[in-house]
Scaffold this active site. Structure first.
Site, PDB file in Angstrom:
ATOM      1  N   ASN A   1      22.375 -31.904 -17.608  1.00  0.00           N
ATOM      2  CA  ASN A   1      23.623 -32.471 -18.136  1.00  0.00           C
ATOM      3  C   ASN A   1      24.536 -31.297 -18.485  1.00  0.00           C
ATOM      4  OD1 ASN A   1      25.647 -33.658 -19.619  1.00  0.00           O
ATOM      5  ND2 ASN A   1      24.344 -34.201 -21.363  1.00  0.00           N
TER       6      ASN A   1
ATOM      7  N   LYS B   1      27.547 -31.374 -19.495  1.00  0.00           N
ATOM      8  CA  LYS B   1      28.491 -31.678 -20.581  1.00  0.00           C
ATOM      9  C   LYS B   1      29.912 -31.233 -20.194  1.00  0.00           C
ATOM     10  CE  LYS B   1      24.682 -31.288 -23.779  1.00  0.00           C
ATOM     11  NZ  LYS B   1      24.252 -31.306 -25.159  1.00  0.00           N
TER      12      LYS B   1
ATOM     13  N   HIS C   1      24.531 -41.269 -24.132  1.00  0.00           N
ATOM     14  CA  HIS C   1      24.105 -39.974 -24.664  1.00  0.00           C
ATOM     15  C   HIS C   1      24.454 -39.915 -26.157  1.00  0.00           C
ATOM     16  CE1 HIS C   1      24.014 -35.651 -25.397  1.00  0.00           C
ATOM     17  NE2 HIS C   1      23.197 -35.585 -24.359  1.00  0.00           N
TER      18      HIS C   1
ATOM     19  N   GLU D   1      25.771 -37.737 -27.929  1.00  0.00           N
ATOM     20  CA  GLU D   1      27.115 -37.220 -28.231  1.00  0.00           C
ATOM     21  C   GLU D   1      28.162 -38.318 -28.061  1.00  0.00           C
ATOM     22  OE1 GLU D   1      26.886 -33.774 -25.701  1.00  0.00           O
ATOM     23  OE2 GLU D   1      25.437 -32.884 -27.089  1.00  0.00           O
TER      24      GLU D   1
ATOM     25  N   GLU E   1      15.808 -38.804 -26.362  1.00  0.00           N
ATOM     26  CA  GLU E   1      16.418 -37.571 -26.852  1.00  0.00           C
ATOM     27  C   GLU E   1      16.571 -37.655 -28.365  1.00  0.00           C
ATOM     28  OE1 GLU E   1      18.639 -35.450 -23.474  1.00  0.00           O
ATOM     29  OE2 GLU E   1      20.060 -36.756 -24.484  1.00  0.00           O
TER      30      GLU E   1
ATOM     31  N   GLY F   1      20.486 -29.499 -28.626  1.00  0.00           N
ATOM     32  CA  GLY F   1      21.320 -28.320 -28.841  1.00  0.00           C
ATOM     33  C   GLY F   1      20.996 -27.559 -30.109  1.00  0.00           C
TER      34      GLY F   1
ATOM     35  N   SER G   1      16.526 -29.566 -26.311  1.00  0.00           N
ATOM     36  CA  SER G   1      16.157 -28.149 -26.296  1.00  0.00           C
ATOM     37  C   SER G   1      14.990 -27.841 -25.352  1.00  0.00           C
ATOM     38  CB  SER G   1      15.866 -27.655 -27.713  1.00  0.00           C
ATOM     39  OG  SER G   1      17.024 -27.800 -28.527  1.00  0.00           O
TER      40      SER G   1
HETATM   41  C1  PEP Z   1      21.335 -33.081 -23.765  1.00  0.00           C
HETATM   42  O1  PEP Z   1      22.499 -32.836 -23.929  1.00  0.00           O
HETATM   43  O2  PEP Z   1      20.992 -34.133 -23.187  1.00  0.00           O
HETATM   44  C2  PEP Z   1      20.363 -32.124 -24.263  1.00  0.00           C
HETATM   45  C3  PEP Z   1      19.108 -32.484 -24.308  1.00  0.00           C
HETATM   46  O3  PEP Z   1      20.843 -30.916 -24.687  1.00  0.00           O
HETATM   47  P1  PEP Z   1      19.987 -29.587 -25.002  1.00  0.00           P
HETATM   48  O4  PEP Z   1      18.991 -29.428 -23.870  1.00  0.00           O
HETATM   49  O5  PEP Z   1      20.973 -28.488 -25.048  1.00  0.00           O
HETATM   50  O6  PEP Z   1      19.272 -29.818 -26.284  1.00  0.00           O
END
Ligand code: PEP
Length: 253
Positions: free
Chosen positions: A11, A13, A97, A99, A169, A175, A215
């Site tokens: 992703n 973003k 997601h 976010e 997630e 992040g 992460s």
């Molecule tokens: C994501 O944005 O779906 C995500 C898991 O981000 P990160 O890997 O940076 O934690």
């Protein structure tokens, strides 16, 4: 080891212009040859979809979008419709997601409308669910996920388990550099698969891919992927650098 083909999804973003995204996609297309028995998907920003689609011609990497509107067209300034994503070459669409939920007010009803819209156009929704740190601390992880999945997948009829992907997630792991431990993640994936069995039937649920996201990095992906109900990863930050993402998609070596 289960028979589900792992899916490693990136992703991107709100990072990379069209030319930057196409260059990264070309580099990944060269690297994917070394990744065995794995499906790879990248989701660049909308403005880069067509350039990345062109860059991926001849490669097995699939294209995904990060969001969609639920209507096919209309007076919705600033939105993008499922037929536009389909025409741009998308096979997957990330929906709900964290976010989008936290920063743009998306709720489970909206997620459900989007999931239906994506399915109507023959693409695969990657439905994101996850609890916040406060919810986990309050012992609400499973009830939060139950609600997100029951509402998010309401009235979804699947002919094939590959027609939907679920991404677990935990919001506290996105992040932040904090990852759920392999066993913490497996416990939740197991719970999600049981719930999918209730919603979709046991046979379909056994084939649905459940990704872990939060992460994920080259150093922790193998441990997560060794868990029986973790069928792939949704990777944010570590997917932006093609060489790092390539190490994640080669998690077996
Ligand atoms: C994501 O944005 O779906 C995500 C898991 O981000 P990160 O890997 O940076 O934690």
């Amino acid at each position: 080891m289960n028979s589900r083909l792992p899916l490693i999804a990136g992703n991107w973003k709100m990072f990379k212009t069209g030319p930057e995204a196409a260059a990264a996609a070309r580099e990944l297309a060269r690297e994917v040859a070394g990744a065995q028995a794995v499906e790879v998907m990248i989701a660049p920003p909308f403005t880069a979809l067509e350039a990345v689609h062109a860059a991926l011609q001849g490669s097995a990497i699939a294209l995904g979008a990060q969001n969609t509107h639920w209507e096919d067209s209309g007076a919705f300034t600033g939105e993008i419709a499922p037929p536009m994503l389909k025409a741009a070459g998308c096979r997957f669409v990330i929906i709900g997601h964290s976010e989008r939920r936290q920063l743009f007010g998306e709720d489970d009803r909206g997620v459900n409308r989007k999931v239906h819209a994506v399915r109507r156009h023959g693409m695969v929704p990657v439905v994101c669910v996850g609890e916040t740190e406060a919810q986990r601390d309050a012992g609400q992880t499973f009830s939060v996920l139950d609600k997100q999945l029951r509402l998010g997948l309401e009235n979804i009829a699947l002919g094939n388990p590959l027609d939907v992907v679920v991404a677990y997630e935990p919001v506290w792991a996105i992040g932040t550099g904090k990852t759920a431990s392999d066993h913490q993640a497996q416990e939740v994936h197991d719970r999600i698969r049981r719930l999918l069995a209730e919603l979709l039937g046991a046979d379909l649920a056994a084939g649905v891919r459940i990704l872990y996201g939060g992460s994920v990095k080259p150093g922790n992906v193998a441990g997560l992927m060794a868990m029986p109900d973790i069928d792939g990863a949704l990777v944010g930050g570590a997917s932006l650098d093609p060489q790092t993402f390539a190490r994640i998609m080669r998690f077996r070596s």
